[in-house]
Motif scaffolding. Structure first.
Motif, PDB file in Angstrom:
ATOM      1  N   ASP A   1       2.908 -11.439  -0.382  1.00  0.00           N
ATOM      2  CA  ASP A   1       2.075 -10.330   0.081  1.00  0.00           C
ATOM      3  C   ASP A   1       1.832 -10.339   1.587  1.00  0.00           C
TER       4      ASP A   1
ATOM      5  N   THR B   1       1.590  -9.599   5.295  1.00  0.00           N
ATOM      6  CA  THR B   1       1.903  -8.453   6.152  1.00  0.00           C
ATOM      7  C   THR B   1       2.415  -8.966   7.496  1.00  0.00           C
TER       8      THR B   1
ATOM      9  N   MET C   1      -5.353  -7.497   3.651  1.00  0.00           N
ATOM     10  CA  MET C   1      -4.138  -7.296   4.440  1.00  0.00           C
ATOM     11  C   MET C   1      -4.230  -7.961   5.819  1.00  0.00           C
TER      12      MET C   1
END
Lengths: 285, 160
Positions: free
Chosen positions: A257, A259, A188
């Motif tokens: 994906d 962040t 992340m």
């Protein structure tokens, strides 16, 4: 077969043919080369695996590096350290940087490029550089072999094995690679940033750019690439601002994906790269 | 599963679970106490050993992959002349790694000296880039590496 752990079998083929045969019979096995990623993803002090393991250390066909005039070919089980030691005049600078960013030097003695590319659902450090370089990979199964573009690696079939990576030689005048964070343990937060471009008389051509290490996707902005291709070095302040704006709107709308933290990081990377082109880069004939 | 390998120059055979970490095998079955485990991710270097000439983190290596290997730990390396060059360099520069990172530090220095006759700072820094123990200043380690390299060079040239 070497033994078992909680009912799991460990196979140790001694040749590529034997490996392909074993994989055909046991498609749902873990391929173990350096094993660094697999061990790093273990949660507890005692490693346990939910599938049988095929240990590749005896397969010498996967440990070869071959160089021709047109490309560099690397076996999937060649340790990263050995690839780095191929030398700076052969290995493209950005790829060397990407490989140097994998783990610690001791880990690089174990880790392999096949492992770095072959982890399911993760794109690790070397992926985006190799993809931008138009690398192709060989996928083999018993009696069959095919070469595909690295970007299509998701289409790897059951019982297929990544055996070789072929990297074409091109004269990339501009090569930038930066990576932050650990894509394996902190997907992340981590991010990699790669730019490759050719120049002709101070004019950028064929610029390729990717943001990687972001889970299973690698992002490319064609608008950003198109805008910078054809620009003369150094960049003017106006061009700098325009390029930043293009990337900003791209990354804000990027699907996948990424962040918010990674979006911010990627923007900082782009600022750094464009500053290099605006302030630092000096074109020499 | 029964595995056997060369441990510090001697044949060693033991019964283990195939995926057991080498660091655990060395500690519990081999009575090797220089190998410490901490991060279990190959980052801290406190479990470093030399396998077939390469420094590797033993916590990342499962038992099934070391069959027939040649493994050297600090206990084995400390019986060589190369070890004493490094210790002498430590004494003269004042570097004193703690017991936790000592094994990894010494084996890493040895791997540097095997690759480079006259190691330079970027090469030393790169080799130590995974060493996270804060006990010893990296500047002192760098001085030690250069000094140990000098001792080896003198030995090669036959000078004292």
């Amino acid at each position: 077969m070497e033994g078992n752990n909680l009912g799991r079998n460990i196979y140790a083929p001694q040749s590529l043919n034997e490996l392909l045969h074993m994989r055909e019979q046991h498609p749902d096995t873990i391929l173990w080369s350096g094993g660094t990623a697999l061990m790093r993803m273990q949660k507890g002090p005692v490693p346990s695996f939910d599938r049988d393991i095929i240990h590749l250390s005896g397969v010498n066909e996967l440990k070869k590096i071959r160089r021709t005039e047109r490309y560099l070919e690397i076996g999937a089980a060649v340790p990263v350290k050995k690839i780095i030691n191929v030398g700076q005049h052969i290995l493209p600078f950005a790829l060397a940087q990407a490989l140097m960013s994998i783990g610690s030097p001791a880990v690089r003695n174990l880790a392999t490029m096949g492992g770095n590319l072959g982890i399911k659902d993760r794109r690790l450090n070397s992926f985006s550089v190799l993809m931008l370089m138009d690398s192709i990979v060989e996928l083999r199964r018993s009696g069959k072999s095919r070469w595909i573009q690295l970007g299509r690696l998701n289409s790897i079939g059951e019982a297929e094995i990544l055996t070789r990576i072929r990297i074409p030689f091109r004269n990339w005048d501009l090569q930038y690679f930066r990576a932050v964070g650990d894509p394996l343990l902190h997907p992340m937060d981590s991010l990699s940033f790669t730019v490759l471009a050719e120049t002709n008389k101070g004019i950028i051509s064929n610029l390729r750019f990717a943001v990687g290490n972001t889970g299973k996707s690698t992002l490319r902005s064609l608008d950003f690439e198109t805008y910078l291709s054809g620009k003369k070095l150094r960049l003017s302040g106006k061009e700098f601002d325009a390029a930043v704006n293009i990337f900003q709107s791209f990354v804000q709308n990027a699907e996948g994906d990424l962040t918010p933290f990674q979006k911010d990081r990627s923007l900082r990377f782009v600022h750094w790269f464009l500053r290099e082109l605006r302030d630092v880069y000096i074109f020499t004939e | 599963m029964k595995i056997s390998f060369l441990l510090n120059g001697r044949q060693f055979e033991t019964e283990v679970s195939p995926t057991e970490r080498l660091s655990d095998i060395l500690k519990s079955n081999g009575k090797i106490f220089s190998v410490r485990t901490s991060c279990l991710k190959g980052e801290c270097k406190s479990c470093s050993v030399i396998i077939d000439g390469e420094v590797v983190p033993s916590c990342m290596i499962p038992a099934f992959s070391v069959r027939g290997s040649d493994i050297t730990t600090l206990e084995g390396f400390s019986k060589t002349r190369d070890y004493h060059d490094i210790i002498q360099a430590f004494e003269e520069t004042g570097a004193s790694p703690c017991d936790f990172c000592r094994g990894g530090t010494i084996l890493t220095i040895q791997s540097i000296l095997e690759r480079f006759a006259e190691p330079e700072e970027p090469q030393i820094l790169d080799a130590f880039s995974g060493n996270i123990c804060p006990c010893t200043n990296i500047g002192l380690i760098m001085d030690s590496v250069k000094r140990a390299a000098l001792y080896r060079k003198r030995k090669r040239l036959g000078r004292k």
